[in-house]
Design an enzyme around this catalytic site. Sequence first.
Site, PDB file in Angstrom:
ATOM      1  N   GLN A  64       0.821  -1.153   0.000  1.00 27.25           N
ATOM      2  CA  GLN A  64      -0.019  -0.079   0.113  1.00 27.25           C
ATOM      3  C   GLN A  64       0.925   1.383   0.100  1.00 27.25           C
ATOM      4  O   GLN A  64       1.776   1.592   0.800  1.00 27.25           O
ATOM      5  CB  GLN A  64      -0.945   0.200   1.321  1.00 27.25           C
ATOM      6  CG  GLN A  64      -1.909   1.420   1.104  1.00 27.25           C
ATOM      7  CD  GLN A  64      -2.739   1.577   2.310  1.00 27.25           C
ATOM      8  OE1 GLN A  64      -2.202   1.967   3.367  1.00 27.25           O
ATOM      9  NE2 GLN A  64      -4.052   1.157   2.370  1.00 27.25           N
ATOM     10  N   TYR A 122      -5.663  11.040   3.463  1.00 31.59           N
ATOM     11  CA  TYR A 122      -4.316  11.270   3.011  1.00 31.59           C
ATOM     12  C   TYR A 122      -4.671  11.973   1.623  1.00 31.59           C
ATOM     13  O   TYR A 122      -5.499  12.386   1.320  1.00 31.59           O
ATOM     14  CB  TYR A 122      -3.417   9.933   3.206  1.00 31.59           C
ATOM     15  CG  TYR A 122      -3.538   9.287   4.453  1.00 31.59           C
ATOM     16  CD1 TYR A 122      -3.005  10.235   5.797  1.00 31.59           C
ATOM     17  CD2 TYR A 122      -3.837   8.079   4.747  1.00 31.59           C
ATOM     18  CE1 TYR A 122      -2.996   9.682   6.936  1.00 31.59           C
ATOM     19  CE2 TYR A 122      -3.801   7.549   6.173  1.00 31.59           C
ATOM     20  CZ  TYR A 122      -3.363   8.240   7.058  1.00 31.59           C
ATOM     21  OH  TYR A 122      -3.295   7.872   8.380  1.00 31.59           O
ATOM     22  N   GLY A 179      -9.037  -6.861   9.571  1.00 26.37           N
ATOM     23  CA  GLY A 179      -7.846  -5.689  10.129  1.00 26.37           C
ATOM     24  C   GLY A 179      -7.291  -6.590  11.569  1.00 26.37           C
ATOM     25  O   GLY A 179      -6.444  -7.306  11.535  1.00 26.37           O
TER      26      GLY A 179
END
Length: 356
Positions: free
Chosen positions: A98, A179, A309
């Site tokens: 990522q 972001y 996750g």
Amino acid sequence: MTSLFTPVRIGRYTLSNRLVMAPMTRSRADDDGVPSDLVATYYGQRSGAGLIISEGVFPSAMGKGYVRTPGIESDAQVAAWKQVTDAVHAKGGRIFMQVMHCGRISHPSLLPNDAQPVAPSAIKPAGQTWTDSGLQDFVTPRELSQSEIAGVINDYRMATRRALEAGFDGVELHTASGYLPEQFLSSGSNQRQDQYGGSVENRARFVLEVLAAMVAEAGGDRVGIKISPEMNFNDIVDANPQETYTYLVEQLRSFNLAYLHVALFGAKVDYHALLRPRFNGAYLMGGGLDQSRAETVLADSRADAAVFGGAFLANPDLPERFRQGAPLNTPDKNTFYAPGAQGYIDYPFLSGISAS
């Protein structure tokens, strides 16, 4: 019947199962952004996932947003990541990197020469980030010029090239969590008056140009993208998120991407129902799934793979635990971002399963 344990085609790869490990920041790199030796052990332990998506990795030093996060800009960083990909591949796993440029979600103390963070517009976000001296308030970022935007896009291109050199099977563009790509995409953080701001077509331009650069390096079948509509993390807001994300996903079709990764956290709109029909690759669903719900959405063809996750963080052998109906370890939040092995590579495996 489709289930977590049936193979799935994602891009150029056929994965052995449909369990995907989510990208999760763990802060185990050194001050130069070089992953520690523990990182190879951590990802190697979790290689039973059909696909691992790495933690966010900054494409250039100006993209760093948190203390002890890793990069993919230097030869030393590439060499350290090669140990990680070797560890995953040795156990038959697949791993994408990522790529994460934090933009305004940073602090001068984390950047070269105490530089101001960069963003599409000079709008200070509310909140704080982790630095060597603890939590620090965000600062007002510096607006990128058009020539600088071209440079950032090239940083993503080079990060993709170096990720492949390091042995990654592909790359994911992080377009969520407030972001830089989401800062361009969202009307609340992008108030530019040029071709990168204003209309949804202009606000999406940066994301699409970055994807084009990444695809040029890797091929669309080794590139994915993550979005999280209405997550509103890191003070990100958009005036019309349904319009924004519908437009963005429709534009993705021409890239023939490996996957679209959509993680929802509290959105009132069912973006999965809205976006899945508009995408022509594998659809990865994330955001608070457990085994039962994951099996249901796969059986109903609402997703092609399920992203986990915290369950993967605390259970390196998560696929086997799901197979056996075994209890799960509980994640220790106190060690999520702490340096060292504790809470990182020492979560127990089921009896008889190797931790090496």
